[in-house]
Design an enzyme around this catalytic site. Structure first.
Site, PDB file in Angstrom:
ATOM      1  NE  ARG A  17      -2.337  -1.466   3.383  1.00  0.00           N
ATOM      2  CZ  ARG A  17      -2.156  -2.697   3.849  1.00  0.00           C
ATOM      3  NH1 ARG A  17      -2.603  -3.726   3.153  1.00  0.00           N
ATOM      4  NH2 ARG A  17      -1.546  -2.908   4.988  1.00  0.00           N
ATOM      5  CD  GLU A  54       4.135  -8.106  15.539  1.00  0.00           C
ATOM      6  OE1 GLU A  54       3.826  -8.504  14.393  1.00  0.00           O
ATOM      7  OE2 GLU A  54       4.633  -6.995  15.747  1.00  0.00           O
TER       8      GLU A  54
END
Length: 133
Positions: A17, A54
């Site tokens: 994006r 993560e």
């Protein structure tokens, strides 16, 4: 405008994006844009940086000949969260010898402190966010 053409020679757009915002900004400013993409997506010789997520690891790459040591680069992405991807791109730009002028985001999740996790050789690294949560 807060960004001045004389301060920036190239805009690095982060997959995917960041391409939307970065290419539009580069066109408006009349300067080249460079793609920073996920591993294996660019066709020519690349330099990469692997970083922790993560839930695992990711690698971001750039063409080695898209950045010159005389460049002053603005890094553009849609979102700054934990800072891992942006930090990896900062690392790549600096390894190619260029200066990171600053980072520009549509949205910054300030409570995740991503800005504080971005390490650069530039003590005057500038941050711009249009929306902050």
């Amino acid at each position: 405008t807060i960004l001045k053409r004389k301060d920036i020679t190239k805009i690095v757009c982060i997959d995917a994006r960041g391409f939307i915002f970065g290419t539009s900004l580069a066109l408006k400013m009349g300067i080249p844009f460079v793609l920073a993409r996920k591993s294996g997506k660019l066709p020519s010789k690349t330099i990469g940086h692997t970083y922790s997520l993560e839930y695992g690891e990711a690698t971001v790459e750039m063409h080695i000949d898209d950045i010159e040591d005389s460049d002053s680069v603005l890094i553009v992405d849609d979102l700054l969260a934990t800072g891992g991807t942006v930090n990896a791109v900062v690392n790549l730009v600096e390894r190619l010898g260029a200066k990171v002028y600053g980072c520009f985001f549509l949205i910054e999740l300030g409570f995740l402190e991503g800005r504080q996790k971005i390490k650069s050789n530039n003590d005057n690294l500038k941050f711009y966010s249009l929306i902050e949560y």
